[in-house]
Write a protein that holds these residues in place. Structure first.
Motif, PDB file in Angstrom:
ATOM      1  N   GLN A   1      54.235 -29.185 -18.573  1.00  0.00           N
ATOM      2  CA  GLN A   1      54.261 -28.151 -18.495  1.00  0.00           C
ATOM      3  C   GLN A   1      52.913 -27.189 -18.771  1.00  0.00           C
ATOM      4  OE1 GLN A   1      53.887 -27.155 -22.015  1.00  0.00           O
ATOM      5  NE2 GLN A   1      52.721 -29.821 -22.297  1.00  0.00           N
ATOM      6  N   GLY A   2      52.224 -28.253 -18.895  1.00  0.00           N
ATOM      7  CA  GLY A   2      50.846 -27.880 -19.054  1.00  0.00           C
ATOM      8  C   GLY A   2      50.365 -27.258 -17.637  1.00  0.00           C
ATOM      9  N   HIS A   3      50.403 -27.702 -16.750  1.00  0.00           N
ATOM     10  CA  HIS A   3      50.462 -27.136 -15.672  1.00  0.00           C
ATOM     11  C   HIS A   3      51.191 -25.699 -15.956  1.00  0.00           C
ATOM     12  CE1 HIS A   3      48.659 -30.224 -14.405  1.00  0.00           C
ATOM     13  NE2 HIS A   3      49.822 -31.193 -14.280  1.00  0.00           N
TER      14      HIS A   3
ATOM     15  N   GLN B   1      50.448 -19.656 -16.907  1.00  0.00           N
ATOM     16  CA  GLN B   1      51.396 -18.302 -17.587  1.00  0.00           C
ATOM     17  C   GLN B   1      52.196 -18.679 -16.804  1.00  0.00           C
ATOM     18  OE1 GLN B   1      50.015 -16.617 -20.772  1.00  0.00           O
ATOM     19  NE2 GLN B   1      49.129 -19.001 -20.771  1.00  0.00           N
ATOM     20  N   TRP B   2      52.721 -19.197 -16.296  1.00  0.00           N
ATOM     21  CA  TRP B   2      53.900 -18.681 -15.090  1.00  0.00           C
ATOM     22  C   TRP B   2      54.994 -20.092 -15.323  1.00  0.00           C
ATOM     23  CZ3 TRP B   2      56.558 -20.274 -10.931  1.00  0.00           C
ATOM     24  CH2 TRP B   2      58.296 -19.286 -10.697  1.00  0.00           C
TER      25      TRP B   2
ATOM     26  N   ARG C   1      56.558 -17.859 -24.477  1.00  0.00           N
ATOM     27  CA  ARG C   1      54.988 -17.120 -24.459  1.00  0.00           C
ATOM     28  C   ARG C   1      54.398 -17.067 -23.467  1.00  0.00           C
ATOM     29  NH1 ARG C   1      53.719 -19.296 -30.592  1.00  0.00           N
ATOM     30  NH2 ARG C   1      55.862 -18.804 -30.725  1.00  0.00           N
ATOM     31  N   PHE C   2      54.183 -18.540 -22.673  1.00  0.00           N
ATOM     32  CA  PHE C   2      53.674 -18.521 -21.789  1.00  0.00           C
ATOM     33  C   PHE C   2      53.650 -17.959 -19.894  1.00  0.00           C
ATOM     34  CE2 PHE C   2      53.438 -21.945 -24.882  1.00  0.00           C
ATOM     35  CZ  PHE C   2      52.012 -21.336 -25.386  1.00  0.00           C
ATOM     36  N   GLY C   3      54.816 -17.328 -20.554  1.00  0.00           N
ATOM     37  CA  GLY C   3      55.921 -17.030 -19.069  1.00  0.00           C
ATOM     38  C   GLY C   3      56.929 -18.555 -18.115  1.00  0.00           C
TER      39      GLY C   3
ATOM     40  N   VAL D   1      65.694 -13.472 -17.660  1.00  0.00           N
ATOM     41  CA  VAL D   1      66.517 -14.463 -17.984  1.00  0.00           C
ATOM     42  C   VAL D   1      66.330 -16.164 -18.063  1.00  0.00           C
ATOM     43  CG1 VAL D   1      68.803 -15.893 -16.608  1.00  0.00           C
ATOM     44  CG2 VAL D   1      67.622 -13.610 -16.368  1.00  0.00           C
ATOM     45  N   SER D   2      66.399 -16.477 -19.330  1.00  0.00           N
ATOM     46  CA  SER D   2      65.995 -17.740 -19.926  1.00  0.00           C
ATOM     47  C   SER D   2      67.367 -18.054 -20.908  1.00  0.00           C
ATOM     48  CB  SER D   2      64.384 -17.637 -20.432  1.00  0.00           C
ATOM     49  OG  SER D   2      64.243 -18.832 -20.584  1.00  0.00           O
TER      50      SER D   2
END
Length: 253
Positions: free
Chosen positions: A126-128, A133-134, A174-176, A240-241
């Motif tokens: 997730q950090g990457h 931002q995607w 919020r981070f895409g 969609v999430s």
């Protein structure tokens, strides 16, 4: 925003079955793919198929329930392919039995691979995604999440992945980054074939019997799942999430 052709996808449990079909589909869509399985030699066949078709892929051996192994695997992926922004948590095992016969080891083994493995892989990747931002995370659940005799461990793990997915969607949106869940119904695979053998059922007859219970009158194939995953990780699914889609040839809820 990173172009699809330069995105790196990680698919766990990708030596065969649903994972292999998904890895091949994402590679065909232009992504570089890290093919993870317990043994690197097992993952090599899928990775080789991708490279032979002109794609980029590496085979990585890692126990997804081992934090150190997961961190080392992701570090290698970053070094050899680039930072991963697509993660498919597909690795899974079954240790079926009725509750009163199930051992603690059978319970723990299933929980460790499905839940702990998905947690560790997501935490490592997730950090990457945040940096880019995607990101796209797809977790593999199952219709067994709704309950299935002889699978109290597997059902609990697959239901847990649905809650895990929805919470990831809330925290990471919020981070895409989107997080979604694919819940297959009956899929013709090595895992289901092994189940038929364990039950003493003829494979072709068992498939035919199951197909009669499915509204579309056929059993699923790994590519049916790969197609759904491909949608979730694509550009068109950016709004969609937190969703769970049952890919089962009919309604399951």
């Amino acid at each position: 925003m990173t172009a699809p052709s330069s995105r790196v996808a990680v698919v766990t449990g990708a030596a065969r079955g649903l994972g292999a079909a998904t890895a091949l589909r994402l590679a065909a869509d232009g992504m570089a793919v890290a093919v993870i399985d317990l043994e690197e030699s097992a993952a090599k066949g899928t990775a080789d198929a991708i490279t032979e078709a002109g794609g980029r892929a590496i085979a990585v051996g890692a126990d997804v329930a081992d934090a150190a192994a997961v961190d080392a695997a992701v570090e290698r992926i970053v070094a050899e392919l680039g930072p991963p922004t697509v993660l498919i948590n597909n690795a899974g095992i079954t240790r079926d039995n009725l509750l009163f016969k199930m051992s603690e080891t059978d319970w723990d083994s299933v929980m460790n691979v499905h839940l702990r493995g998905s947690f560790l892989m997501t935490k490592a990747c997730q950090g990457h995604m945040v940096a880019a931002q995607w990101g796209r995370i797809v977790n593999l659940s199952s219709t067994s999440a709704l309950g299935n005799r002889g699978q109290v461990n597997y059902s609990a793990a697959k239901a847990g992945l649905q809650g895990f997915t929805k919470t990831l969607a809330i925290e990471l949106g919020r981070f895409g980054i989107t997080a979604n869940c694919v819940a297959p119904g009956f899929i013709a695979s090595e895992m289901t074939r092994a189940t038929a053998e364990r039950l003493g059922q003829d494979w072709e007859e068992w498939q035919a019997a199951r197909a009669k219970e499915i509204p579309v009158q056929r059993v699923g194939v790994p590519e049916d799942i790969a197609n759904m995953v491909a949608f979730f990780v694509g550009e068109s699914a950016g709004y969609v999430s937190g969703q769970v889609i049952y890919v089962a040839g009919g309604p399951k809820v």
